[in-house]
Design a protein around this motif. Structure first.
Motif, PDB file in Angstrom:
ATOM      1  N   ILE A  96     101.270 -23.189  17.125  1.00  0.00           N
ATOM      2  CA  ILE A  96      99.846 -23.536  17.129  1.00  0.00           C
ATOM      3  C   ILE A  96      99.343 -23.631  18.568  1.00  0.00           C
ATOM      4  O   ILE A  96      98.290 -23.090  18.921  1.00  0.00           O
ATOM      5  CB  ILE A  96      99.619 -24.877  16.401  1.00  0.00           C
ATOM      6  N   ALA A  97     100.162 -24.264  19.423  1.00  0.00           N
ATOM      7  CA  ALA A  97      99.757 -24.438  20.822  1.00  0.00           C
ATOM      8  C   ALA A  97      99.642 -23.081  21.518  1.00  0.00           C
ATOM      9  O   ALA A  97      98.636 -22.780  22.163  1.00  0.00           O
ATOM     10  CB  ALA A  97     100.771 -25.317  21.552  1.00  0.00           C
ATOM     11  N   LEU A  98     100.668 -22.241  21.332  1.00  0.00           N
ATOM     12  CA  LEU A  98     100.688 -20.949  22.016  1.00  0.00           C
ATOM     13  C   LEU A  98      99.534 -20.073  21.532  1.00  0.00           C
ATOM     14  O   LEU A  98      98.918 -19.331  22.308  1.00  0.00           O
ATOM     15  CB  LEU A  98     102.036 -20.251  21.794  1.00  0.00           C
ATOM     16  N   CYS A  99      99.216 -20.174  20.248  1.00  0.00           N
ATOM     17  CA  CYS A  99      98.102 -19.404  19.676  1.00  0.00           C
ATOM     18  C   CYS A  99      96.820 -19.681  20.463  1.00  0.00           C
ATOM     19  O   CYS A  99      96.166 -18.760  20.948  1.00  0.00           O
ATOM     20  CB  CYS A  99      97.919 -19.781  18.214  1.00  0.00           C
TER      21      CYS A  99
ATOM     22  N   PHE B 223      98.416 -17.485  14.582  1.00  0.00           N
ATOM     23  CA  PHE B 223      99.230 -17.122  15.739  1.00  0.00           C
ATOM     24  C   PHE B 223      99.537 -15.627  15.705  1.00  0.00           C
ATOM     25  O   PHE B 223      99.400 -14.916  16.712  1.00  0.00           O
ATOM     26  CB  PHE B 223     100.521 -17.948  15.747  1.00  0.00           C
ATOM     27  N   ARG B 224      99.899 -15.121  14.515  1.00  0.00           N
ATOM     28  CA  ARG B 224     100.190 -13.687  14.395  1.00  0.00           C
ATOM     29  C   ARG B 224      98.936 -12.864  14.706  1.00  0.00           C
ATOM     30  O   ARG B 224      99.011 -11.790  15.321  1.00  0.00           O
ATOM     31  CB  ARG B 224     100.741 -13.368  13.016  1.00  0.00           C
ATOM     32  N   GLN B 225      97.789 -13.396  14.301  1.00  0.00           N
ATOM     33  CA  GLN B 225      96.533 -12.722  14.613  1.00  0.00           C
ATOM     34  C   GLN B 225      96.334 -12.645  16.127  1.00  0.00           C
ATOM     35  O   GLN B 225      96.011 -11.587  16.675  1.00  0.00           O
ATOM     36  CB  GLN B 225      95.365 -13.481  13.968  1.00  0.00           C
ATOM     37  N   ALA B 226      96.595 -13.758  16.809  1.00  0.00           N
ATOM     38  CA  ALA B 226      96.416 -13.793  18.266  1.00  0.00           C
ATOM     39  C   ALA B 226      97.397 -12.834  18.949  1.00  0.00           C
ATOM     40  O   ALA B 226      97.036 -12.126  19.895  1.00  0.00           O
ATOM     41  CB  ALA B 226      96.616 -15.209  18.787  1.00  0.00           C
ATOM     42  N   LEU B 227      98.636 -12.797  18.415  1.00  0.00           N
ATOM     43  CA  LEU B 227      99.643 -11.888  18.985  1.00  0.00           C
ATOM     44  C   LEU B 227      99.188 -10.443  18.855  1.00  0.00           C
ATOM     45  O   LEU B 227      99.278  -9.642  19.787  1.00  0.00           O
ATOM     46  CB  LEU B 227     100.985 -12.080  18.274  1.00  0.00           C
TER      47      LEU B 227
END
Lengths: 436, 436
Positions: free
Chosen positions: A325-328, A143-147
């Motif tokens: 997880i969903a938001l990622c 998720f942090r990667q996606a952000l």
């Protein structure tokens, strides 16, 4: 009270007999809810048993919810037999119940694709293995990667996943950040309105001030300088960065509503402009997705990052793992960007509509303040009431109006278009006019 | 650089031309990622344009992520053209990667009914209207009502929904509680092991002590006095309540793992015993449901409740609204009680199994400490290593063992049965023995 007790039996057994005796009396409502139990001393002497035996029986009864002890008073029978449930508290007007609401706390009900979000949550909840463990302190790595990639592309913020800390809302992030910068001692907010932010700082002993650049911490929302959507011009952004750098003040850039800036001129982030020196960037999604999804994140600059990592394991992650997880995946599949574009178009149009509705009802000569961003405008009304009185009169008509400020003979209200459907603008404005 | 510029055009237009010129160079990779942009001054003089015009162009490029400014250095081309993504951080061993784990942080993978939970989340996510607004500060009203009835029936705690505050984990609750009791100044924890708790208090300037009854705040987990599941006897509970009342100390009762007390004797809550006077009750679900579900709650006693309500609106709710709605119905339908009974049976059996496995491998003479609650036992090993060395040796064998304490020549490890499947007990113990 009659009990046939074989004294040879051990007190373990005794206390259970007394336990059952009273339990039956209570369940058969021979002892009524609220009635007082005999004192330990009295009961013990009556039965010629040790106080301990009686106490054990009472404790068992208490543990099982048949009786409850009241401080300095003794034990009382609960309502367990009648099982009358405690009444629900009256729902605060704040939450519901208005026919028209100009509050900005909601989002447009047409704007969010619940079906889509449900699908992502569902697939997140299928990751059984992952959900069986606690979340990563800092937030889920992917998720942090996606952000990272998201803010790099949208806000020109270059950072790595290690610089990002996820939390359940801005306050959760400040609860991690504040202890790291206690030495700054003072914090400045643009206005007193963001009470959730200032509260956390004052809880940690910071002196909270307003519009004071000479503070250890400077908290700003460059895309939301005022409730009616003024944004900080680039010149002032650069000036602020230079000034803060000179004073070694920390800037906290809360990029709230940066997505809803409706003009062509670039609005670079302070973090981007400063190259991440001395700026903490905070982003959240409550305005883009659902207010009920509690996920925010902050990007820590060099220095603070190391300080955080020393303590990282001391703070549990607050944001729901499933929602992370969903938001990622939601972000990776491009839905967040799409949603943002959609909302920007929507709110830009709705705000224009609202403006014309206000002008139609209150006349183009009325005192309106409107910025180049956000979802709200400010309307100053000449009324013989205080803000509170006006708000009450509105509430009686089932109209919710947030008050910005008041002066003798006039009240300024903030009208947001975000949660009100377009077709309500005119009737709601008419209603407001009718009570002025 | 050649630009055909009609000087009569306004600078708005000019800066966009410069913007497009550089954007194309960057996307065609004629300007490579990392290369420095000409300084504003240089560029301005070359083009005989104002510095502002160039700066606007650069800011637009920066805002769109083509270039980034580095403090005291200038603007550099980003990797936007090549879109090389930042690398994922190495996943911490803590999170995954062990063949056998004696850690207590997970839950038994067989124990949780994902299908069931998914169904409840799904139906929660169907309540569109509700999810469009922020959650109630204190937690959803119906959820607090359900909690009321749940702890009344299970823990003999009589309270009303207004006394309950919901949060995303115990720390989120302490972040609300600590500022209300700053005047207490000192806090006592049973052991240094609950670092997430003590950190919050020390962040607020509390002096943190251990096993010191003469503290302003006394933090206890009566059902989890030691890592190996010792519980606080009733006599000591009463004594503690009396002592705290005398000193006007506040007791915080973290009822962690109260569900896993495997004996017949009653274990009444401190809150129940004291009639709620001077005790804050804290409950959580990470051990009953999924650690990844971040929902905890506290029950505030009279006095503190009023103090909280004055500030309630200053703290946003941290727990996911959807998960609150789901858990509310999950509790009402009796699934939480069922899950609790199931886990109690399961862990009680597993703990016995683990004990016999340890005795089989290490001999019945081995130093084992085991309580009457929880999911763990303590094993003291005579080894020529420090705790850290032993942990390293174990990790090399892909075995995770939490260390409790160490003395010259011996290390005490904590073995939890919660996340390890039963069939792994013997091999894991054998592995542990082999590295001692």
């Amino acid at each position: 009270m009659k009990l046939t007790l074989n004294k040879s039996e051990k007190s373990e057994h005794l206390y259970m007999e007394i336990y059952h005796y009273y339990r039956d009396l209570i369940m058969e409502q021979k002892l009524l809810p609220g009635s007082k139990m005999p004192s330990l001393r009295k009961c013990a002497s009556e039965l010629r048993l040790s106080r301990t035996t009686i106490e054990n029986a009472y404790l068992q009864l208490a543990a099982d919810g048949y009786i409850i002890s009241k401080a300095q008073s003794g034990y009382y029978v609960t309502d367990i037999a009648t099982k009358q449930f405690l009444p629900l508290p009256p729902k605060s007007k704040k939450q519901t119940g208005f026919r028209y609401s100009f509050a900005s706390s909601g989002v447009d009900r047409e704007s969010f694709r619940f079906d889509l979000w449900r699908r992502y949550i569902k697939s997140a909840l299928r990751q059984d293995e992952r959900l069986l463990s606690y979340g990563e302190f800092q937030g889920e790595a992917d998720f942090r990667q996606a952000l990272c990639e998201y803010i790099r592309d949208r806000r020109n913020i270059l950072c790595s996943p290690e610089d990002i800390v996820v939390g359940a809302g801005v306050q959760s992030l400040l609860h991690i950040l504040c202890p790291l910068v206690l030495d700054k001692k003072t914090v400045s907010f643009p206005t007193p309105s963001f009470v959730q932010g200032s509260t956390v700082f004052s809880d940690y002993g910071f002196e909270v001030r307003y519009r004071n650049k000479d503070s250890g911490v400077i908290y700003v929302s460059p895309a939301h300088m005022t409730k009616w959507g003024e944004i900080m011009p680039v010149s002032r952004r650069l000036e602020l960065i230079r000034y803060a750098a000179k004073n070694q003040s920390l800037i906290i850039e809360d990029d709230f509503e940066n997505e809803f800036v409706y003009l062509q001129k670039p609005t670079p982030s302070l973090f981007g402009l400063s190259g991440g020196q001395g700026v903490v960037y905070i982003g959240s999604f409550s305005k883009l997705l659902l207010p009920s999804i509690r996920i925010s994140f902050m990007v820590l600059p060099p220095g603070l990052k190391e300080a955080y990592q020393k303590k990282a394991a001391n703070y549990n992650q607050t944001a729901s793992k499933a929602e992370q997880i969903a938001l990622c995946q939601f972000i990776r599949d491009g839905h967040l960007s799409a949603q943002t574009r959609k909302l920007k178009r929507l709110y830009s149009a709705k705000l224009k509509q609202l403006l014309s509705a206000v002008e139609t009802i209150f006349g183009s000569g009325s005192q309106i303040q409107i910025g180049s961003a956000g979802t709200s405008l400010a309307l100053t009304l000449s009324v013989p009431y205080t803000g509170e009185e006006l708000q009450k009169r509105a509430a009686n008509e089932s109209l919710r109006i947030p008050i910005l400020k008041e002066a003798p003979g006039e009240v300024t209200v903030i009208l947001s278009c975000s949660s009100m459907p377009e077709q309500d603008f005119l009737p709601a404005c008419r209603l407001l006019k009718s009570i002025c």
